[in-house]
Scaffold this motif. Structure first.
Motif, mmCIF file in Angstrom:
data_model
loop_
_atom_site.group_PDB
_atom_site.id
_atom_site.type_symbol
_atom_site.label_atom_id
_atom_site.label_comp_id
_atom_site.label_asym_id
_atom_site.label_seq_id
_atom_site.Cartn_x
_atom_site.Cartn_y
_atom_site.Cartn_z
ATOM 1 N N SER A 71 0.807 -1.232 0.003
ATOM 2 C CA SER A 71 0.039 0.141 -0.010
ATOM 3 C C SER A 71 0.729 1.365 -0.141
ATOM 4 O O SER A 71 2.260 1.038 0.000
ATOM 5 C CB SER A 71 -0.892 -0.050 1.212
ATOM 6 O OG SER A 71 -0.254 0.050 2.415
ATOM 7 N N ARG A 72 0.339 2.435 -0.134
ATOM 8 C CA ARG A 72 1.214 3.627 -0.019
ATOM 9 C C ARG A 72 0.155 4.814 -0.061
ATOM 10 O O ARG A 72 -1.006 4.802 0.142
ATOM 11 C CB ARG A 72 1.458 3.910 -1.428
ATOM 12 C CG ARG A 72 0.595 4.064 -2.793
ATOM 13 C CD ARG A 72 0.859 4.287 -3.929
ATOM 14 N NE ARG A 72 2.344 5.288 -4.166
ATOM 15 C CZ ARG A 72 3.188 5.371 -5.335
ATOM 16 N NH1 ARG A 72 2.921 4.477 -6.381
ATOM 17 N NH2 ARG A 72 4.066 6.219 -5.390
ATOM 18 N N ASP A 73 0.935 5.636 1.138
ATOM 19 C CA ASP A 73 0.652 7.020 1.510
ATOM 20 C C ASP A 73 0.925 7.892 0.597
ATOM 21 O O ASP A 73 2.335 8.223 0.793
ATOM 22 C CB ASP A 73 0.793 7.145 3.009
ATOM 23 C CG ASP A 73 0.138 8.469 3.557
ATOM 24 O OD1 ASP A 73 -0.116 9.461 2.653
ATOM 25 O OD2 ASP A 73 -0.306 8.438 4.843
ATOM 26 N N VAL A 74 0.285 8.760 -0.277
ATOM 27 C CA VAL A 74 0.836 9.431 -1.013
ATOM 28 C C VAL A 74 1.331 10.940 -0.487
ATOM 29 O O VAL A 74 2.242 11.368 -0.655
ATOM 30 C CB VAL A 74 -0.035 9.762 -2.224
ATOM 31 C CG1 VAL A 74 0.384 10.913 -3.172
ATOM 32 C CG2 VAL A 74 -0.384 8.606 -3.164
ATOM 33 N N VAL A 75 0.524 11.234 0.461
ATOM 34 C CA VAL A 75 0.942 12.581 1.012
ATOM 35 C C VAL A 75 2.088 12.389 2.100
ATOM 36 O O VAL A 75 2.886 13.384 1.911
ATOM 37 C CB VAL A 75 -0.271 12.827 2.120
ATOM 38 C CG1 VAL A 75 0.197 13.988 3.037
ATOM 39 C CG2 VAL A 75 -1.560 12.898 1.337
ATOM 40 N N LYS A 76 2.281 10.967 2.655
ATOM 41 C CA LYS A 76 3.580 11.202 3.257
ATOM 42 C C LYS A 76 4.798 10.488 2.473
ATOM 43 O O LYS A 76 5.900 10.168 2.991
ATOM 44 C CB LYS A 76 3.295 10.116 4.459
ATOM 45 C CG LYS A 76 2.336 10.560 5.456
ATOM 46 C CD LYS A 76 2.106 9.625 6.632
ATOM 47 C CE LYS A 76 1.117 10.344 7.625
ATOM 48 N NZ LYS A 76 0.964 9.407 8.817
ATOM 49 N N SER A 77 4.597 10.273 1.212
ATOM 50 C CA SER A 77 5.407 9.758 0.297
ATOM 51 C C SER A 77 6.185 8.452 0.652
ATOM 52 O O SER A 77 7.352 8.268 0.691
ATOM 53 C CB SER A 77 6.822 10.636 -0.032
ATOM 54 O OG SER A 77 6.079 11.860 -0.497
ATOM 55 N N THR A 78 5.150 7.473 1.298
ATOM 56 C CA THR A 78 5.573 6.187 2.044
ATOM 57 C C THR A 78 4.870 5.133 1.561
ATOM 58 O O THR A 78 3.723 5.172 1.017
ATOM 59 C CB THR A 78 5.157 6.348 3.414
ATOM 60 O OG1 THR A 78 6.332 7.253 3.993
ATOM 61 C CG2 THR A 78 5.797 5.198 4.036
ATOM 62 N N VAL A 79 5.431 3.934 0.983
ATOM 63 C CA VAL A 79 5.113 2.734 0.627
ATOM 64 C C VAL A 79 5.355 1.770 1.653
ATOM 65 O O VAL A 79 6.160 1.681 2.433
ATOM 66 C CB VAL A 79 5.560 2.143 -0.677
ATOM 67 C CG1 VAL A 79 6.977 2.052 -0.611
ATOM 68 C CG2 VAL A 79 4.713 1.209 -1.329
ATOM 69 N N PHE A 80 4.136 0.773 1.934
ATOM 70 C CA PHE A 80 4.109 -0.158 2.856
ATOM 71 C C PHE A 80 4.176 -1.430 2.322
ATOM 72 O O PHE A 80 3.739 -1.735 1.490
ATOM 73 C CB PHE A 80 3.157 0.052 3.986
ATOM 74 C CG PHE A 80 3.096 1.396 4.543
ATOM 75 C CD1 PHE A 80 2.130 2.368 4.033
ATOM 76 C CD2 PHE A 80 3.889 1.851 5.430
ATOM 77 C CE1 PHE A 80 1.952 3.989 4.376
ATOM 78 C CE2 PHE A 80 3.663 3.110 6.053
ATOM 79 C CZ PHE A 80 2.762 4.064 5.645
#
Length: 125
Positions: A71-80
Protein backbone atom coordinates in the motif's frame (compact mmCIF):
# COMPACT_ATOMS: atom_id res chain seq x y z
CA UNK A 1 16.02 12.11 -8.28
CA UNK A 2 14.39 10.41 -5.32
CA UNK A 3 16.01 8.95 -2.21
CA UNK A 4 14.41 5.87 -0.64
CA UNK A 5 14.85 4.67 2.93
CA UNK A 6 13.41 1.38 4.17
CA UNK A 7 12.62 0.53 7.77
CA UNK A 8 10.81 -2.13 9.77
CA UNK A 9 12.90 -5.20 9.18
CA UNK A 10 13.80 -7.60 11.96
CA UNK A 11 13.58 -11.16 13.18
CA UNK A 12 10.32 -13.00 13.65
CA UNK A 13 9.22 -16.57 14.14
CA UNK A 14 7.49 -18.46 11.37
CA UNK A 15 3.83 -17.54 11.23
CA UNK A 16 4.50 -14.06 12.53
CA UNK A 17 4.12 -10.67 10.89
CA UNK A 18 6.29 -7.69 10.02
CA UNK A 19 5.52 -4.36 8.41
CA UNK A 20 8.08 -2.62 6.21
CA UNK A 21 8.02 1.05 5.29
CA UNK A 22 9.80 2.94 2.56
CA UNK A 23 9.87 6.72 2.65
CA UNK A 24 10.82 8.80 -0.34
CA UNK A 25 12.50 12.18 -0.31
CA UNK A 26 13.76 14.46 -3.01
CA UNK A 27 11.67 14.70 -6.15
CA UNK A 28 8.46 13.24 -4.77
CA UNK A 29 6.27 15.36 -7.06
CA UNK A 30 6.80 12.75 -9.79
CA UNK A 31 4.36 9.83 -9.92
CA UNK A 32 6.39 6.68 -9.41
CA UNK A 33 5.26 3.10 -9.49
CA UNK A 34 6.74 1.51 -6.39
CA UNK A 35 7.97 -2.00 -5.87
CA UNK A 36 9.37 -4.28 -3.21
CA UNK A 37 12.05 -6.81 -4.06
CA UNK A 38 14.07 -9.22 -1.95
CA UNK A 39 17.43 -10.89 -2.18
CA UNK A 40 18.50 -13.94 -0.21
CA UNK A 41 22.20 -14.86 0.12
CA UNK A 42 23.55 -16.32 -3.10
CA UNK A 43 20.39 -15.57 -5.03
CA UNK A 44 19.24 -12.95 -7.48
CA UNK A 45 17.04 -10.06 -6.48
CA UNK A 46 13.41 -11.17 -6.88
CA UNK A 47 10.19 -9.28 -7.31
CA UNK A 48 7.83 -9.32 -4.33
CA UNK A 49 5.08 -6.74 -4.88
CA UNK A 50 4.37 -3.48 -6.67
CA UNK A 51 1.79 -0.73 -6.68
CA UNK A 52 0.84 1.67 -9.44
CA UNK A 53 1.35 5.37 -8.79
CA UNK A 54 -2.45 5.84 -8.92
CA UNK A 55 -2.92 3.07 -6.33
CA UNK A 56 -5.45 1.54 -8.71
CA UNK A 57 -3.54 -1.68 -9.20
CA UNK A 58 -1.14 -3.92 -7.35
CA UNK A 59 0.81 -7.01 -8.31
CA UNK A 60 2.31 -9.79 -6.24
CA UNK A 61 4.71 -12.64 -6.72
CA UNK A 62 2.93 -15.99 -6.46
CA UNK A 63 5.05 -16.89 -3.45
CA UNK A 64 3.62 -14.05 -1.35
CA UNK A 65 0.12 -13.71 -2.75
CA UNK A 66 -2.47 -13.79 0.01
CA UNK A 67 0.15 -13.18 2.71
CA UNK A 68 1.71 -9.80 1.79
CA UNK A 69 -0.06 -6.51 1.11
CA UNK A 70 1.46 -3.45 -0.52
CA UNK A 71 0.00 0.00 0.00
CA UNK A 72 1.09 3.61 -0.21
CA UNK A 73 0.41 6.94 1.45
CA UNK A 74 0.90 9.57 -1.21
CA UNK A 75 0.79 12.47 1.23
CA UNK A 76 3.60 10.96 3.32
CA UNK A 77 5.50 9.68 0.25
CA UNK A 78 5.63 6.28 1.89
CA UNK A 79 4.98 2.77 0.63
CA UNK A 80 4.29 -0.12 2.98
CA UNK A 81 4.62 -3.88 2.83
CA UNK A 82 2.56 -5.77 5.38
CA UNK A 83 3.87 -9.31 5.68
CA UNK A 84 1.78 -11.93 7.42
CA UNK A 85 2.14 -15.69 7.88
CA UNK A 86 5.87 -15.37 7.35
CA UNK A 87 7.90 -18.42 6.39
CA UNK A 88 11.62 -19.16 6.75
CA UNK A 89 11.92 -18.90 2.96
CA UNK A 90 10.87 -15.24 3.21
CA UNK A 91 14.23 -14.51 4.85
CA UNK A 92 16.08 -11.96 2.72
CA UNK A 93 17.13 -8.36 2.43
CA UNK A 94 14.08 -6.41 1.28
CA UNK A 95 14.48 -3.42 -1.01
CA UNK A 96 11.99 -0.83 -2.14
CA UNK A 97 12.34 0.71 -5.56
CA UNK A 98 10.82 3.47 -7.67
CA UNK A 99 10.02 3.28 -11.37
CA UNK A 100 9.72 6.69 -13.01
CA UNK A 101 8.58 5.49 -16.44
CA UNK A 102 4.95 6.42 -15.72
CA UNK A 103 3.52 3.26 -17.23
CA UNK A 104 2.20 -0.11 -16.18
CA UNK A 105 3.52 -1.94 -13.15
CA UNK A 106 6.75 -3.80 -13.81
CA UNK A 107 8.10 -6.88 -12.05
CA UNK A 108 11.50 -6.49 -13.70
CA UNK A 109 14.40 -5.30 -11.56
CA UNK A 110 15.92 -3.53 -14.57
CA UNK A 111 12.91 -1.25 -14.97
CA UNK A 112 13.32 0.39 -11.58
CA UNK A 113 15.37 3.56 -11.40
CA UNK A 114 15.89 4.20 -7.70
CA UNK A 115 16.58 1.81 -4.85
CA UNK A 116 16.72 1.92 -1.09
CA UNK A 117 19.57 0.48 0.93
CA UNK A 118 17.59 -2.57 2.01
CA UNK A 119 16.34 -3.92 5.32
CA UNK A 120 16.95 -7.43 6.66
CA UNK A 121 14.03 -9.73 7.35
CA UNK A 122 14.80 -12.99 9.11
CA UNK A 123 12.16 -15.63 9.76
CA UNK A 124 13.14 -18.41 12.13
CA UNK A 125 11.60 -21.86 11.98
Amino acid sequence: QVHLVESGGGTVQAGGSLSLSCTASGRTDVNYNMGWFRQAPGRERDFVAAIHWSRISTWYADSVKGRFTISRDVVKSTVFLQMNSLKPEDTAVYYCAADETYGAISTNVANYDYWGQGTQVTVSA
